[in-house]
Motif scaffolding. Structure first.
Motif, PDB file in Angstrom:
ATOM      1  N   GLU A 245      -2.785 -71.104  17.146  1.00 56.98           N
ATOM      2  CA  GLU A 245      -3.785 -70.975  16.090  1.00 56.98           C
ATOM      3  C   GLU A 245      -4.145 -69.528  15.770  1.00 56.98           C
ATOM      4  OE1 GLU A 245      -7.158 -73.472  16.862  1.00 56.98           O
ATOM      5  OE2 GLU A 245      -6.006 -75.309  16.638  1.00 56.98           O
ATOM      6  N   ASP A 246      -4.160 -68.662  16.758  1.00 55.87           N
ATOM      7  CA  ASP A 246      -4.437 -67.249  16.472  1.00 55.87           C
ATOM      8  C   ASP A 246      -3.405 -66.686  15.501  1.00 55.87           C
ATOM      9  OD1 ASP A 246      -6.688 -67.143  18.071  1.00 55.87           O
ATOM     10  OD2 ASP A 246      -5.602 -66.449  19.844  1.00 55.87           O
ATOM     11  N   ASP A 247      -2.154 -67.075  15.687  1.00 56.29           N
ATOM     12  CA  ASP A 247      -1.094 -66.610  14.793  1.00 56.29           C
ATOM     13  C   ASP A 247      -1.214 -67.238  13.410  1.00 56.29           C
ATOM     14  OD1 ASP A 247      -0.204 -65.248  16.986  1.00 56.29           O
ATOM     15  OD2 ASP A 247       1.798 -66.128  17.021  1.00 56.29           O
ATOM     16  N   LEU A 248      -1.651 -68.488  13.355  1.00 60.21           N
ATOM     17  CA  LEU A 248      -1.855 -69.136  12.052  1.00 60.21           C
ATOM     18  C   LEU A 248      -2.918 -68.402  11.255  1.00 60.21           C
ATOM     19  CD1 LEU A 248      -1.455 -71.380   9.983  1.00 60.21           C
ATOM     20  CD2 LEU A 248      -3.091 -72.766  11.271  1.00 60.21           C
ATOM     21  N   LEU A 249      -3.984 -68.007  11.922  1.00 62.15           N
ATOM     22  CA  LEU A 249      -5.049 -67.276  11.237  1.00 62.15           C
ATOM     23  C   LEU A 249      -4.515 -65.976  10.644  1.00 62.15           C
ATOM     24  CD1 LEU A 249      -8.032 -67.127  10.502  1.00 62.15           C
ATOM     25  CD2 LEU A 249      -8.464 -66.083  12.728  1.00 62.15           C
ATOM     26  N   VAL A 250      -3.696 -65.261  11.395  1.00 62.37           N
ATOM     27  CA  VAL A 250      -3.077 -64.036  10.883  1.00 62.37           C
ATOM     28  C   VAL A 250      -2.201 -64.350   9.672  1.00 62.37           C
ATOM     29  CG1 VAL A 250      -1.446 -62.173  11.408  1.00 62.37           C
ATOM     30  CG2 VAL A 250      -3.136 -62.861  13.116  1.00 62.37           C
ATOM     31  N   ALA A 251      -1.417 -65.416   9.778  1.00 60.07           N
ATOM     32  CA  ALA A 251      -0.520 -65.786   8.686  1.00 60.07           C
ATOM     33  C   ALA A 251      -1.287 -66.121   7.411  1.00 60.07           C
ATOM     34  CB  ALA A 251       0.345 -66.971   9.107  1.00 60.07           C
ATOM     35  N   LEU A 252      -2.444 -66.766   7.549  1.00 61.48           N
ATOM     36  CA  LEU A 252      -3.258 -67.097   6.381  1.00 61.48           C
ATOM     37  C   LEU A 252      -3.919 -65.855   5.800  1.00 61.48           C
ATOM     38  CD1 LEU A 252      -4.920 -70.388   7.703  1.00 61.48           C
ATOM     39  CD2 LEU A 252      -3.252 -70.221   5.833  1.00 61.48           C
ATOM     40  N   ARG A 253      -4.497 -65.051   6.655  1.00 60.42           N
ATOM     41  CA  ARG A 253      -5.202 -63.850   6.181  1.00 60.42           C
ATOM     42  C   ARG A 253      -4.269 -62.850   5.505  1.00 60.42           C
ATOM     43  NH1 ARG A 253      -9.274 -62.834  11.359  1.00 60.42           N
ATOM     44  NH2 ARG A 253     -11.061 -64.017  10.513  1.00 60.42           N
ATOM     45  N   GLU A 254      -3.047 -62.736   6.025  1.00 58.11           N
ATOM     46  CA  GLU A 254      -2.105 -61.763   5.488  1.00 58.11           C
ATOM     47  C   GLU A 254      -1.220 -62.335   4.392  1.00 58.11           C
ATOM     48  OE1 GLU A 254       0.057 -59.823   8.586  1.00 58.11           O
ATOM     49  OE2 GLU A 254      -1.744 -59.146   9.638  1.00 58.11           O
ATOM     50  N   GLY A 255      -1.421 -63.598   4.043  1.00 58.50           N
ATOM     51  CA  GLY A 255      -0.642 -64.206   2.978  1.00 58.50           C
ATOM     52  C   GLY A 255       0.808 -64.452   3.340  1.00 58.50           C
ATOM     53  N   ILE A 256       1.085 -64.587   4.633  1.00 60.73           N
ATOM     54  CA  ILE A 256       2.445 -64.878   5.069  1.00 60.73           C
ATOM     55  C   ILE A 256       2.833 -66.292   4.641  1.00 60.73           C
ATOM     56  CG2 ILE A 256       3.928 -65.169   7.105  1.00 60.73           C
ATOM     57  CD1 ILE A 256       2.188 -62.962   8.433  1.00 60.73           C
ATOM     58  N   ILE A 257       1.867 -67.234   4.711  1.00 60.56           N
ATOM     59  CA  ILE A 257       2.034 -68.558   4.105  1.00 60.56           C
ATOM     60  C   ILE A 257       0.853 -68.794   3.169  1.00 60.56           C
ATOM     61  CG2 ILE A 257       3.339 -69.445   6.065  1.00 60.56           C
ATOM     62  CD1 ILE A 257       0.840 -71.027   6.897  1.00 60.56           C
ATOM     63  N   TRP A 258       0.991 -69.774   2.292  1.00 56.20           N
ATOM     64  CA  TRP A 258      -0.028 -69.995   1.262  1.00 56.20           C
ATOM     65  C   TRP A 258      -1.246 -70.745   1.782  1.00 56.20           C
ATOM     66  CZ3 TRP A 258      -2.561 -73.736  -1.637  1.00 56.20           C
ATOM     67  CH2 TRP A 258      -3.080 -73.331  -2.868  1.00 56.20           C
ATOM     68  N   GLY A 259      -0.995 -71.749   2.655  1.00 51.54           N
ATOM     69  CA  GLY A 259      -2.116 -72.555   3.115  1.00 51.54           C
ATOM     70  C   GLY A 259      -1.726 -73.452   4.267  1.00 51.54           C
ATOM     71  N   ALA A 260      -2.731 -74.110   4.834  1.00 51.90           N
ATOM     72  CA  ALA A 260      -2.498 -75.017   5.956  1.00 51.90           C
ATOM     73  C   ALA A 260      -3.535 -76.128   5.942  1.00 51.90           C
ATOM     74  CB  ALA A 260      -2.547 -74.265   7.287  1.00 51.90           C
ATOM     75  N   ALA A 261      -3.139 -77.275   6.466  1.00 48.74           N
ATOM     76  CA  ALA A 261      -4.042 -78.415   6.615  1.00 48.74           C
ATOM     77  C   ALA A 261      -3.847 -78.968   8.019  1.00 48.74           C
ATOM     78  CB  ALA A 261      -3.738 -79.484   5.563  1.00 48.74           C
ATOM     79  N   LEU A 262      -4.923 -79.000   8.790  1.00 47.88           N
ATOM     80  CA  LEU A 262      -4.840 -79.360  10.201  1.00 47.88           C
ATOM     81  C   LEU A 262      -5.729 -80.555  10.511  1.00 47.88           C
ATOM     82  CD1 LEU A 262      -5.311 -75.766  11.677  1.00 47.88           C
ATOM     83  CD2 LEU A 262      -3.154 -76.861  11.027  1.00 47.88           C
ATOM     84  N   ASP A 263      -5.159 -81.513  11.238  1.00 46.40           N
ATOM     85  CA  ASP A 263      -5.929 -82.652  11.716  1.00 46.40           C
ATOM     86  C   ASP A 263      -6.127 -82.591  13.228  1.00 46.40           C
ATOM     87  OD1 ASP A 263      -7.219 -85.214  11.171  1.00 46.40           O
ATOM     88  OD2 ASP A 263      -5.552 -86.133  12.256  1.00 46.40           O
TER      89      ASP A 263
END
Length: 326
Positions: A245-263
């Protein structure tokens, strides 16, 4: 008659069915899991155990349960149980597949649509009174779904059901990673098998549907995200620790991916620091994949049926390890 422990709230119907079968049932009607020490004490004389995915049935618990004959997990995943140790000790383990497949796939696609069209953000925008005029290019522009490429990481029952929704309902091209996918499913959906890097490079939406294993733990890291399109979205209805999840946050903040949806979440029920506060192009839900009244009741019924069969010396319909028992 067997001594049965039900670790958490499952509703009265399942409890009553076990009691009507003549078993002595200890029902802990609580929504919080027991501590490890509490569970070790509770299983001392238990022969049949009904547990949820938040109950960690590890070696220490199994050591404390010398009379245990069967564990009925009220979930399709069973990473909360040390099945290998249970097998060596002659303890049957079962899960509840099939009954939650379509419901979980519905939820996965609901999350996909919600992140693509930014539904939670739009809802908050409206409730804040920010919608003052129609614009041709509003601040909440979303992504098209129809005709895009869906990457399914793990084409098991649920993965195939997600793929079916994408291919047949939204005209999506389906790529998948898995072993043993039925040829009929592949042909029905015109799905193409791919390596994970190939899938990530081509997919507009990536749905995670793998079980949690040592091989899938932190399968998605910053390195993985960098292989995805910057316009891609990630959807996870499997297990939280598949994503770092720490890496996902970086990816979202830096625009590496567009978005995420987590359950599901890495340290469920908590989210990684910073992730809870991040609102732009992130959808989160509290592990609702199979959470309809009808489906959850079917899961309980399936677990109870498994347990009654196992305690009667019959093969449980959903035994995970019957062939591995000594």
């Amino acid at each position: 008659m067997a001594k049965i422990l039900i670790t958490q709230h499952i509703g009265e119907a399942g409890v009553q069915k076990l009691r009507e079968a003549g078993h002595e049932v200890t029902y802990r009607d609580e929504t919080e899991p027991m501590t490890l020490a509490e569970l070790q004490t509770a299983v001392r004389y238990t022969e049949g155990l009904v547990c949820l995915l938040t109950d960690k049935v590890d070696t220490a618990v199994l050591d404390a349960a010398p009379h245990l004959k069967m564990i009925a997990n009220v979930a399709v995943g069973y990473d909360n149980i040390d099945v290998g140790v249970a097998s060596k000790r002659g303890i049957l383990v079962s899960n509840t597949p099939d009954v939650l497949t379509e419901t979980t796939a519905d939820h996965a696609f609901a999350l996909l649509l919600a992140i693509a069209r930014r539904v939670p953000e739009a809802d908050a925008f409206m409730r804040a009174g920010s919608y003052e005029k129609f614009e041709m290019f509003p601040p909440l522009l979303g992504l098209d779904v129809y005709g895009k490429t869906l990457g399914v990481v793990g084409m098991g029952r649920i993965g195939a059901a997600v793929a079916r929704r994408g291919a047949l309902g939204f005209g999506m091209k389906v790529l998948y990673t898995a072993n043993g996918v039925k040829t009929a499913v592949e042909q029905e959906l015109s799905a193409q098998k791919a390596t994970l890097p190939e899938l990530l490079r081509q997919s507009d939406f990536v749905s995670i549907n793998v079980p949690l294993t040592p091989e899938t733990h932190h399968l998605f890291t910053l390195e993985t995200f960098r292989q995805m399109k910057p316009t891609a979205c990630l959807i996870n209805t499997a297990r939280g620790p598949v994503i770092k999840e720490d890496d996902l946050l970086v990816a979202l903040r830096e625009g590496i991916i567009w978005g995420a949806a987590l359950d599901v979440f890495e340290a469920e029920p908590k989210m990684a620091p910073g992730l809870a506060e991040y609102h732009e192009r992130l959808v989160v839900a509290p592990h609702l994949g199979s959470a309809t009244g009808e489906t959850r009741q079917k899961m309980v019924e399936t677990a109870v049926t498994n347990l009654l069969a196992g305690l009667a010396g019959q093969p449980p319909p959903n035994a995970l390890n019957a062939e591995q028992l000594p």
